[in-house]
Write a protein that holds these residues in place. Sequence first.
Motif, PDB file in Angstrom:
ATOM      1  N   ALA A 284       0.777  -1.025   0.146  1.00  0.00           N
ATOM      2  CA  ALA A 284       0.089   0.078   0.041  1.00  0.00           C
ATOM      3  C   ALA A 284       0.979   1.215   0.075  1.00  0.00           C
ATOM      4  N   SER A 285       0.834   1.972  -0.950  1.00  0.00           N
ATOM      5  CA  SER A 285       1.476   3.313  -1.043  1.00  0.00           C
ATOM      6  C   SER A 285       0.941   4.294   0.006  1.00  0.00           C
ATOM      7  N   VAL A 286       1.924   4.924   0.680  1.00  0.00           N
ATOM      8  CA  VAL A 286       1.588   5.935   1.555  1.00  0.00           C
ATOM      9  C   VAL A 286       2.536   7.218   1.674  1.00  0.00           C
ATOM     10  N   SER A 287       2.090   8.191   1.440  1.00  0.00           N
ATOM     11  CA  SER A 287       2.948   9.397   1.666  1.00  0.00           C
ATOM     12  C   SER A 287       2.378  10.082   2.968  1.00  0.00           C
ATOM     13  N   ARG A 288       3.436  10.665   3.749  1.00  0.00           N
ATOM     14  CA  ARG A 288       3.286  11.342   5.041  1.00  0.00           C
ATOM     15  C   ARG A 288       4.094  12.541   5.322  1.00  0.00           C
ATOM     16  N   ILE A 289       3.585  13.598   5.243  1.00  0.00           N
ATOM     17  CA  ILE A 289       4.278  14.943   5.422  1.00  0.00           C
ATOM     18  C   ILE A 289       3.886  15.519   6.746  1.00  0.00           C
ATOM     19  N   VAL A 290       5.004  15.583   7.739  1.00  0.00           N
ATOM     20  CA  VAL A 290       4.821  16.115   8.854  1.00  0.00           C
ATOM     21  C   VAL A 290       5.495  17.703   8.773  1.00  0.00           C
ATOM     22  N   SER A 291       4.869  18.823   9.101  1.00  0.00           N
ATOM     23  CA  SER A 291       5.258  20.067   9.066  1.00  0.00           C
ATOM     24  C   SER A 291       5.205  20.914  10.290  1.00  0.00           C
ATOM     25  N   ASP A 292       6.210  21.582  10.789  1.00  0.00           N
ATOM     26  CA  ASP A 292       6.250  22.377  11.776  1.00  0.00           C
ATOM     27  C   ASP A 292       6.995  23.844  11.515  1.00  0.00           C
ATOM     28  N   ILE A 293       6.286  24.793  11.473  1.00  0.00           N
ATOM     29  CA  ILE A 293       6.564  26.075  10.981  1.00  0.00           C
ATOM     30  C   ILE A 293       6.330  27.254  11.947  1.00  0.00           C
ATOM     31  N   GLY A 294       7.613  27.797  12.180  1.00  0.00           N
ATOM     32  CA  GLY A 294       7.345  29.014  13.202  1.00  0.00           C
ATOM     33  C   GLY A 294       7.870  30.184  12.599  1.00  0.00           C
ATOM     34  N   THR A 295       7.346  31.446  12.910  1.00  0.00           N
ATOM     35  CA  THR A 295       7.442  32.607  12.237  1.00  0.00           C
ATOM     36  C   THR A 295       7.239  33.826  13.170  1.00  0.00           C
ATOM     37  N   LEU A 296       8.272  34.735  13.135  1.00  0.00           N
ATOM     38  CA  LEU A 296       8.055  35.907  14.069  1.00  0.00           C
ATOM     39  C   LEU A 296       8.245  36.976  12.977  1.00  0.00           C
ATOM     40  N   GLU A 297       7.358  37.704  12.992  1.00  0.00           N
ATOM     41  CA  GLU A 297       7.226  39.112  12.359  1.00  0.00           C
ATOM     42  C   GLU A 297       7.023  40.363  13.174  1.00  0.00           C
ATOM     43  N   ALA A 298       8.005  40.988  12.950  1.00  0.00           N
ATOM     44  CA  ALA A 298       8.044  42.487  13.984  1.00  0.00           C
ATOM     45  C   ALA A 298       8.384  43.422  12.963  1.00  0.00           C
ATOM     46  N   SER A 299       7.553  44.644  13.105  1.00  0.00           N
ATOM     47  CA  SER A 299       7.533  45.783  12.346  1.00  0.00           C
ATOM     48  C   SER A 299       7.408  46.893  13.539  1.00  0.00           C
ATOM     49  N   TYR A 300       8.208  48.078  13.034  1.00  0.00           N
ATOM     50  CA  TYR A 300       8.409  49.233  13.899  1.00  0.00           C
ATOM     51  C   TYR A 300       8.135  50.489  13.010  1.00  0.00           C
ATOM     52  N   ASP A 301       7.115  51.353  13.248  1.00  0.00           N
ATOM     53  CA  ASP A 301       7.082  52.364  12.637  1.00  0.00           C
ATOM     54  C   ASP A 301       8.054  53.467  12.941  1.00  0.00           C
ATOM     55  N   GLY A 303       7.897  56.536  11.820  1.00  0.00           N
ATOM     56  CA  GLY A 303       7.262  57.889  11.750  1.00  0.00           C
ATOM     57  C   GLY A 303       7.533  58.219  10.146  1.00  0.00           C
ATOM     58  N   ASN A 304       8.223  59.323  10.109  1.00  0.00           N
ATOM     59  CA  ASN A 304       8.200  60.109   8.773  1.00  0.00           C
ATOM     60  C   ASN A 304       9.269  59.162   7.984  1.00  0.00           C
ATOM     61  N   HIS A 305      10.124  58.305   8.675  1.00  0.00           N
ATOM     62  CA  HIS A 305      11.294  57.675   7.805  1.00  0.00           C
ATOM     63  C   HIS A 305      10.883  56.423   7.373  1.00  0.00           C
ATOM     64  N   GLY A 306       9.674  55.825   7.715  1.00  0.00           N
ATOM     65  CA  GLY A 306       9.211  54.624   7.146  1.00  0.00           C
ATOM     66  C   GLY A 306       9.097  53.491   7.987  1.00  0.00           C
ATOM     67  N   THR A 307       8.961  52.403   7.913  1.00  0.00           N
ATOM     68  CA  THR A 307       8.884  51.095   8.676  1.00  0.00           C
ATOM     69  C   THR A 307       9.841  50.047   8.482  1.00  0.00           C
ATOM     70  N   LEU A 308      10.220  49.668   9.514  1.00  0.00           N
ATOM     71  CA  LEU A 308      11.274  48.707   9.607  1.00  0.00           C
ATOM     72  C   LEU A 308      10.559  47.414   9.932  1.00  0.00           C
ATOM     73  N   THR A 309      10.657  46.255   9.163  1.00  0.00           N
ATOM     74  CA  THR A 309      10.072  44.973   9.180  1.00  0.00           C
ATOM     75  C   THR A 309      11.433  43.942   9.329  1.00  0.00           C
ATOM     76  N   SER A 310      10.892  42.813  10.248  1.00  0.00           N
ATOM     77  CA  SER A 310      11.991  41.861  10.072  1.00  0.00           C
ATOM     78  C   SER A 310      10.918  40.610  10.275  1.00  0.00           C
ATOM     79  N   VAL A 311      11.346  39.562   9.190  1.00  0.00           N
ATOM     80  CA  VAL A 311      10.630  38.522   9.449  1.00  0.00           C
ATOM     81  C   VAL A 311      11.365  37.220   9.429  1.00  0.00           C
TER      82      VAL A 311
END
Length: 764
Positions: A284-301, A303-311
């Motif tokens: 019997a054919s079987v395909s098994r995919i186990v995924s663990d994904i963690g993401t941290l997205e931080a943005s800092y305004d 002001g007039n200079h723009g927005t800094l974003t880290s992903v």
Amino acid sequence: MFLVRSAIAVLLCSSAAPLAAQEAQVAQVAAPPPAEDASNDIVVMGEKANRTLQDTPASVAVTTGETIVEQNLIDVYDVLERTPNVAIGANRNSFTIRGIDAFNVSGAGDGALASVYVDGAVLPRAALNNGPLDLYDIAQVEVFRGPQSTVQGRNALAGAVIVRTTDPGFDWNGRARLMMTDADGQRRAAGAIGGPIVDGQVAFRLVGEVARADGLLYNRTLHRDADPRASETIRGKLLLTPTALPALRVVATYLHDRHTRGAFANEFDAPYDRNDRTVTEDIASVSRIVSDIGTLEASYDLGNHGTLTSVTNYSKVQADYLSDPDRNPEPGQISRTRDPASTLQQELRLAFHLGWVEGLVGGYYLREDNRGYGFDATQSLNLTRLGVDRQLLALGLAQPTVDAVIALYGGVVSIRNSLSQPRLTRNLAGFTDLTFPITDRLRLRAGLRYDSERQQRGATQTVVLNGALPDPATVPIAALAPVVARLNALLAATAAGANSVEPVRTVTYDAWLPKLGATWDVARDVALSATVQRGYRAGGAGINQQRAQAFTYDPEYTWNYELALRSEWFGRKLTVNANAYYIDWRDQQVAVQLTPGATFDSQVVNAGQSRLYGFEVELRGRPARTLDLYVGGGYSRSEFLDFIVPVGTASGAATGNEFGGSPRWTASAGVTWHRTDGLIANVNANFRSALFQTNVDQIRRDIRGLTLVNAKAGWQGRHFGAFVIASNILDTQRPTSFYTDFDGRRRGSISDPRVVGLSFEGRF
């Protein structure tokens, strides 16, 4: 019962929230957006500039969370199937964009040609086979057609698919769903809940879904379902907007997903009718995919200079496959594949608006670790596919003699083999994407990416003969004894020669990827754009399995020329968008055979050149507050300008042919009717024209065109809804692929039959 209990638990948890918050949230969800604001509500995230759809010249199809619910879209492939100039593979494990396969066009190449991102994390190839692509509680899916090499970078020559999950908010809300279907025996239970932890500063969202399905295939050898499917998904998100740092916004996401499925191929030859949807494999054919994904997205305004974003994101995807290599009832063959991938990504970018220029500048780092890849099998190799018949003919033997010799071996030789191919990839890039307002109506756009890639590749292969070969002293025809002895020696030498240890070595590639364009506002709600940009896929390295020899190949490049129309009419009640394109593709990575007929004596060379051209048109309108319409169509023409495949002294040519798996025409349309008393109905259809399966053999389009009609209808109240769902209403069942297998039998895939079900949905 566990599905019912899961849904009830979610609903009970949801009911604990304050009633006032419930009513406010439901009123917001239930009310359709005003017609005059419909187009402006769609913000495109994939270009990382947060432009509206109408301000985005790139060809992008956006599917909102509202559309996902209205059309009962279950996974990303449902979205792709409804997108003009996009077609999905026969087994729903690949797709093409503008005729370009997401993985490869000519059977070659190491990296993908199109990538799928979930909350900024790029998914490895294995995850697209059976991974975290379900759409429950998804905010938006964006399908970019055309290269995204400037901003997305690696593996985006054909395009990119951007999936954004729903963010937490500071109002309590939740939803739940129970779904059941008939033909495939699908059962789904899902729920989501979110709200504040610290009012105005910390919020959360928790989503879970469990699904089971019997599938549509039956194994006549093992007397059980051949394609049972199961999945579990848990996703948690945390939003931080601390009052101590009012300019800071942080979203942390963790996703755990497990998907399992069975066989793909259906028997086409007698005694089984292809509509029986049967397989005969003894493993019997079987395909098994186990995924663990963690993401941290931080943005800092700033002001007039723009927005800094880290992903920052880290993913670990473990793919395991078990299959029967000959896919028939004969015992003794089994193969196992382990394909783990660990990926670390870091992107830092600054978005700014200075009046005379706006845009972004950033840096990107990726480390993808596939060093645990391994393949083990006990299998019988077809002597003809190994090129043995041609080698015997080259010795001067007549064809009847060759046939008699091969028959003594049963046409096959049994081997045990294993292969490990450690792969480690590091990618560094710097990029910028700028817009210069020249006048009130004219804007120039410029982008540039420098991409540097270093790959570490190695391989270890062992091959041994499994079982005894025919004894020359006992062959029924004495005259064949010398030939059998010589063939035994040849097979033993071939097996020994296939054993190799290729030490890990490093190959490096780099490229400059420019983009230049202009946008002219012809009128208040009508804009024309022109863009030219370069696409790129890095080279790579591999191993010739039959010769046990390593090889490398160079990058491939495209130049892409595109025109775009963005327009709104009748007080923004009708949106008409279109893109036309021309692509010049050079140094294509092509898989070639070095010995005629020897499937395993192959490697990759840069031998292809192609061109593509076509267009997409999409219309959306709201002629009345209770009616939403959309129509889309695409035309894609591909052609190999140079594709001479060397196979020893002979050659096979694909010059002038189209890309395999690439339909010329695609179209989709749909209508949603919703009344204020809660009655809702959606009917949608999608079409793709006939196509060729392969690049070389193109006598006729062997896969016929396909039209699918789907619907969802029911009633949605303030807290509860009940719906009838149906896919492929016309019950159109046609082969979507077929091939002659190792054992000479025909196998392939068929479009799913009509599937009808019920969906019960709750929310607050």
